[in-house]
Design a protein around this motif. Structure first.
Motif, short mmCIF file in Angstrom:
data_model
loop_
_atom_site.label_atom_id
_atom_site.label_comp_id
_atom_site.label_asym_id
_atom_site.label_seq_id
_atom_site.Cartn_x
_atom_site.Cartn_y
_atom_site.Cartn_z
N MET A 1 0.82 -1.20 0.00
CA MET A 1 0.00 0.00 0.00
C MET A 1 0.86 1.26 0.00
O MET A 1 0.53 2.25 -0.66
N ARG A 2 1.97 1.20 0.72
CA ARG A 2 2.83 2.38 0.75
C ARG A 2 3.46 2.62 -0.63
O ARG A 2 3.57 3.76 -1.09
N LYS A 3 3.84 1.54 -1.30
CA LYS A 3 4.42 1.68 -2.63
C LYS A 3 3.40 2.27 -3.61
O LYS A 3 3.74 3.14 -4.43
N LEU A 4 2.17 1.81 -3.52
CA LEU A 4 1.11 2.36 -4.37
C LEU A 4 0.91 3.84 -4.07
O LEU A 4 0.73 4.65 -4.99
N SER A 5 0.93 4.19 -2.80
CA SER A 5 0.73 5.58 -2.42
C SER A 5 1.82 6.48 -2.98
O SER A 5 1.56 7.56 -3.50
N LEU A 6 3.07 6.01 -2.87
CA LEU A 6 4.20 6.79 -3.37
C LEU A 6 4.17 6.96 -4.88
O LEU A 6 4.44 8.03 -5.41
N SER A 7 3.84 5.89 -5.58
CA SER A 7 3.92 5.93 -7.04
C SER A 7 2.70 6.57 -7.69
O SER A 7 2.80 7.12 -8.79
N HIS A 8 1.54 6.53 -7.02
CA HIS A 8 0.32 7.02 -7.65
C HIS A 8 -0.31 8.23 -6.96
O HIS A 8 -0.89 9.10 -7.62
N LEU A 9 -0.22 8.30 -5.63
CA LEU A 9 -0.97 9.32 -4.91
C LEU A 9 -0.11 10.50 -4.46
O LEU A 9 -0.56 11.63 -4.47
N PHE A 10 1.13 10.23 -4.03
CA PHE A 10 1.98 11.29 -3.48
C PHE A 10 3.29 11.43 -4.24
O PHE A 10 4.29 11.87 -3.69
N SER A 11 3.27 11.06 -5.50
CA SER A 11 4.46 11.21 -6.34
C SER A 11 4.72 12.70 -6.58
O SER A 11 3.84 13.55 -6.35
N VAL A 12 5.92 13.01 -7.05
CA VAL A 12 6.26 14.40 -7.35
C VAL A 12 5.28 14.96 -8.38
O VAL A 12 4.84 16.12 -8.28
N LYS A 13 4.90 14.13 -9.34
CA LYS A 13 3.95 14.56 -10.38
C LYS A 13 2.62 14.97 -9.76
O LYS A 13 2.03 15.99 -10.13
N GLN A 14 2.12 14.16 -8.81
CA GLN A 14 0.85 14.48 -8.18
C GLN A 14 0.96 15.72 -7.30
O GLN A 14 0.04 16.54 -7.25
N VAL A 15 2.08 15.86 -6.59
CA VAL A 15 2.28 17.04 -5.75
C VAL A 15 2.22 18.30 -6.61
O VAL A 15 1.59 19.30 -6.24
N VAL A 16 2.85 18.25 -7.78
CA VAL A 16 2.83 19.39 -8.70
C VAL A 16 1.42 19.64 -9.22
O VAL A 16 0.99 20.79 -9.36
N SER A 17 0.67 18.57 -9.48
CA SER A 17 -0.68 18.73 -10.03
C SER A 17 -1.62 19.44 -9.07
O SER A 17 -2.60 20.06 -9.49
N PHE A 18 -1.34 19.35 -7.77
CA PHE A 18 -2.18 20.01 -6.78
C PHE A 18 -1.71 21.43 -6.46
O PHE A 18 -2.27 22.08 -5.57
N LEU A 19 -0.70 21.92 -7.19
CA LEU A 19 -0.17 23.26 -6.95
C LEU A 19 -1.24 24.35 -7.05
O LEU A 19 -1.30 25.23 -6.19
N PRO A 20 -2.13 24.33 -8.08
CA PRO A 20 -3.15 25.39 -8.15
C PRO A 20 -4.03 25.46 -6.91
O PRO A 20 -4.41 26.55 -6.48
N ILE A 21 -4.32 24.30 -6.30
CA ILE A 21 -5.13 24.27 -5.08
C ILE A 21 -4.37 24.92 -3.93
O ILE A 21 -4.90 25.76 -3.20
N ARG A 22 -3.08 24.55 -3.77
CA ARG A 22 -2.28 25.14 -2.70
C ARG A 22 -2.18 26.65 -2.86
O ARG A 22 -2.34 27.42 -1.90
N LYS A 23 -1.91 27.08 -4.09
CA LYS A 23 -1.74 28.50 -4.36
C LYS A 23 -3.03 29.27 -4.06
O LYS A 23 -3.01 30.34 -3.43
N GLU A 24 -4.15 28.74 -4.51
CA GLU A 24 -5.44 29.42 -4.31
C GLU A 24 -5.80 29.50 -2.84
O GLU A 24 -6.26 30.55 -2.36
N GLU A 25 -5.57 28.42 -2.09
CA GLU A 25 -5.96 28.42 -0.68
C GLU A 25 -5.01 29.27 0.17
O GLU A 25 -5.44 29.87 1.15
N VAL A 26 -3.73 29.32 -0.19
CA VAL A 26 -2.81 30.21 0.53
C VAL A 26 -3.21 31.67 0.30
O VAL A 26 -3.22 32.49 1.23
N SER A 27 -3.57 32.00 -0.95
CA SER A 27 -4.02 33.37 -1.26
C SER A 27 -5.29 33.71 -0.47
O SER A 27 -5.45 34.83 0.03
N ARG A 28 -6.18 32.72 -0.35
CA ARG A 28 -7.42 32.94 0.42
C ARG A 28 -7.09 33.19 1.89
O ARG A 28 -7.68 34.07 2.52
#
Length: 372
Positions: A1-28
């Motif tokens: 499960m940890r391997k799946l999480s790293l490769s699919h859910l919390f990979s660098v690619k996924q972290v980058v994909s959530f950037l607009p959410i982080r940016k918008e909520e920090v601005s809020r």
């Protein structure tokens, strides 16, 4: 499960994909703080950090806004999970006496909390399985997990209980730890005016009058990076690692440890070890300037996220959120203690729980910084 999480859910690619959410909520968050500053001047930094991390996790994890989660019930259930997660159960230490936990009501309290949590997870899953679900749920963490479950060609098949287990990690570990870190980071800086000044001048000089700090700017802020490491060293969000179990007999410093012994690594004590750190109780970000020591698990004097195969899979998204939030807090406001308070008056007492929060919220005076 940890391997799946790293490769699919919390990979660098996924972290980058959530950037607009982080940016918008920090601005809020900054906008809300500005309104508070204009009206009263006194800002509850702890509460703002709590709202920020909950909003980010709810949107990135479940495609829903925090306000849509039924905040009061949501907060109560997860606060109870923190309490029961650290409560004393006699059966954990003396299994034959586990019946006493039922007699005291602790067992039924734990079961009730588990059912409430399970209901929340099931509702989130049902919402995602609804063919008329909103577009915001496309590509969130839960959506990715459901697709993994439906993939019959996947090397590892997961079930709904696996998914609910990850949801619990995302919610409890993802929200509490980051908000705690932001509050402690600001607390440490407000107690050390010189360090606060260095951090703010770095941000103001690098960002100029751009109006906001973006994640691409963080790599150009070495002192802020040092503040991140020093905060993680002195105030690790989880002072004890999640439990481990020994696989075979071993002897450490004369202590015999049999197999199948439950063990915790004292991350907090390691970060304050005087044999490893100079002036360990002093908040000194400078110690990390021109230093190769990092928090990723390779340097055993600093392991806030654990190390090796069992290290925290959410490290990347956690640090990214903390650094973006802290950089914008330092950039947007000139921070002061409330009237009459001195640095030594700031309460450093900790609350109990899986995550180490400040016992009292951090209130600061924030004056909107005027750029030249």
């Amino acid at each position: 499960m940890r391997k799946l999480s790293l490769s699919h859910l919390f990979s660098v690619k996924q972290v980058v994909s959530f950037l607009p959410i982080r940016k918008e909520e920090v601005s809020r968050m900054i906008e809300e703080m500005t309104k508070t500053s204009d009206s009263s001047g006194l800002i509850n930094v702890s509460r703002a950090a709590f709202l920020l991390t909950n909003r980010i996790i709810c949107r990135a994890g479940f495609g829903k806004k925090y306000d849509e989660m039924g905040k009061k019930r949501f907060d109560e259930v997860f606060e109870e999970a923190q309490v029961t997660g650290t409560a004393f159960f006699l059966g954990d230490y003396f299994p034959l006496l586990g019946w006493i936990d039922k007699f005291t009501g602790m067992h039924s309290r734990l079961e009730k909390n588990f059912r409430e949590l399970d209901n929340i997870y099931q509702q989130l899953i049902d919402d995602h399985l609804d063919p008329n679900r909103p577009e915001s749920m496309n590509g969130d963490i839960l959506d990715l997990m459901i697709k993994l479950k439906q993939d019959q060609t996947a090397a590892v098949q997961i079930d709904w209980d696996n998914i609910k287990g990850i949801l619990m990690n995302v919610l409890i570990a993802g929200t509490d730890t980051i908000s705690s870190l932001i509050a402690w980071g600001m607390t440490a800086l407000i107690k050390k005016p010189q360090e606060m000044k260095k951090a703010q001048e770095e941000v103001w000089n690098v960002i100029g009058n751009k109006g906001v700090v973006d994640e691409d700017d963080i790599k150009n802020l070495p002192y802020l990076k040092a503040v991140t490491k020093e905060t993680l060293r002195m105030f690790p969000p989880t002072p004890l690692s999640v439990p481990r179990e020994s696989t075979q007999h071993c002897t450490i410093d004369g202590y015999d440890i049999p197999p199948k012994t439950m063990m915790y690594v004292n991350i907090y004590a390691i970060g304050l070890d005087p044999e490893y750190w100079e002036n360990p109780t002093e908040f000194m970000p400078e110690r990390f300037l021109n230093s190769t020591i990092d928090y990723k698990g390779h340097d055993y004097g600093l392991i806030p996220f654990g190390s090796g195969r069992r290290g925290c899979p959410g490290m990347n998204i956690g640090v990214a959120t903390f650094e973006l939030a802290l950089a914008n807090l330092l950039y947007s406001f000139e921070w002061e203690l409330p009237n009459g308070m001195k640095e030594e008056d700031v309460d450093m007492e900790e609350s109990t729980g899986l995550t180490t929060h400040k016992k009292t919220d951090l209130f600061l005076v924030g004056k909107r910084y005027k750029y030249n």
